[in-house]
Design a protein around this motif. Structure first.
Motif, short mmCIF file in Angstrom:
data_model
loop_
_atom_site.label_atom_id
_atom_site.label_comp_id
_atom_site.label_asym_id
_atom_site.label_seq_id
_atom_site.Cartn_x
_atom_site.Cartn_y
_atom_site.Cartn_z
N HIS A 1 -5.28 -5.98 22.27
CA HIS A 1 -5.60 -5.48 20.93
C HIS A 1 -4.36 -5.29 20.05
O HIS A 1 -4.47 -4.78 18.93
CB HIS A 1 -6.37 -4.16 21.03
N THR B 1 -11.03 -10.13 23.56
CA THR B 1 -11.60 -9.02 22.80
C THR B 1 -13.13 -9.13 22.80
O THR B 1 -13.69 -10.22 22.96
CB THR B 1 -11.11 -9.02 21.35
N SER C 1 -10.64 -1.25 15.89
CA SER C 1 -10.56 -2.10 17.08
C SER C 1 -11.19 -1.36 18.24
O SER C 1 -11.49 -0.16 18.15
CB SER C 1 -9.12 -2.47 17.39
N GLN D 1 -3.84 -5.78 15.89
CA GLN D 1 -5.07 -5.63 15.13
C GLN D 1 -4.92 -4.50 14.12
O GLN D 1 -4.32 -3.47 14.41
CB GLN D 1 -6.26 -5.35 16.05
N HIS D 2 -5.47 -4.69 12.97
CA HIS D 2 -5.39 -3.67 11.93
C HIS D 2 -6.76 -3.08 11.68
O HIS D 2 -7.77 -3.76 11.79
CB HIS D 2 -4.83 -4.27 10.64
N ASN E 1 -14.06 -6.58 16.77
CA ASN E 1 -13.32 -7.74 16.37
C ASN E 1 -13.92 -8.37 15.11
O ASN E 1 -13.23 -8.71 14.18
CB ASN E 1 -13.35 -8.74 17.53
N GLU F 1 -9.72 -0.83 21.17
CA GLU F 1 -8.67 -0.54 22.15
C GLU F 1 -8.95 0.72 22.96
O GLU F 1 -8.86 0.71 24.19
CB GLU F 1 -7.31 -0.42 21.47
N THR G 1 -15.77 -11.97 21.10
CA THR G 1 -15.12 -13.27 21.07
C THR G 1 -16.19 -14.36 21.22
O THR G 1 -17.10 -14.24 22.04
CB THR G 1 -14.10 -13.39 22.23
#
Length: 248
Positions: free
Chosen positions: A162, A223, A169, A165-166, A11, A171, A226
């Protein structure tokens, strides 16, 4: 299915995808994954795929099975052979395949013994000519419908959390560990064999514990990294990475 491929993505940090540009990190990573796989389950029947393409699977399966519309292992042969050639892990894949009507057995066979050139009794031969002890593994048996249901629910949470998200990540890492949690895998025994480089160990701890704990409001379905979920909410100094020597 899913294999044990730690695709650690973050993240606030760019983890292993960036580090992997340095070759020695890549070597350490590959080594740790092999060690972890060996530590948490038996690999006695796990065969390396000797075929090199999906087309090879079609050809080999076509020698023994024909799609005639009746009962045939043609589809299962092609499906599971191709998954093995693509690098999918037989244990992680087949334990989510139902044991009814021979599906689990077919998964095990076509992902292992069918592709094992050292097993002359089973290599590139029909399923019914190979005895079960050549490919069945009690430690990789079907997990059951309740576990499959729970695992699917957990995986969907990973996808939702997720979404949008670009770039990098967590995931896929999330999906890997929430499935293990659904299976009832011991968190300490699992994560202590996961490398502590690039956040892999931390991700294992988080997604198997705080991420799934509704009592932990700061971490539940959040995520990794965080702000509301500090490391002390899920890390355990008594279950740290054992080190490369012990993970062998």
């Amino acid at each position: 299915g899913t294999s044990f491929v730690n695709k650690s993505r973050g993240n606030t940090k760019l983890p292993f995808m960036t580090s992997c540009l340095l070759s020695h990190f890549c070597i350490l990573y590959a080594f740790a994954l092999v060690s972890f796989s060996q530590a948490v389950r038996s690999t006695v029947h796990e065969a390396s795929a000797t075929l090199t393409s999906r087309e090879d699977c079609d050809a080999e399966c076509g020698k023994w099975y024909t799609d005639t519309g009746g009962m045939s292992y043609a589809a299962s042969c092609k499906r599971f052979c191709k998954m093995a050639v693509a690098g999918e892990d037989a244990c992680s894949t087949c334990k989510y395949i139902t044991d009814h009507s021979g599906y689990h057995k077919a998964c095990r066979f076509f992902m292992t013994a069918f592709l094992d050139s050292s097993n002359t009794d089973c290599y590139h031969k029909p399923l019914d000519t190979c005895s079960d002890e050549n490919f069945m593994d009690a430690t990789c048996s079907f997990v059951g419908y309740e576990v499959v249901k729970k695992a699917n629910e957990n995986v969907q949470v990973c996808i939702d959390v997720h979404a949008g998200q670009h770039g990098a990540s967590y995931e896929s890492t999330c999906e890997q560990y929430v499935k293990l949690a659904a299976e009832g895998a011991d968190v300490c025994e699992t994560c202590k064999y996961v490398i502590d480089k690039s956040g892999f160990h931390k991700a294992c701890r988080f997604f198997m514990t705080a991420f799934l704990d509704p009592q932990n409001k700061g971490c539940y379905h959040k995520t990794l990294n965080t702000d509301s979920c500090p490391d002390e909410a899920f890390m355990d100094p008594n279950c740290g990475f054992v080190g490369y020597g012990l993970a062998e």
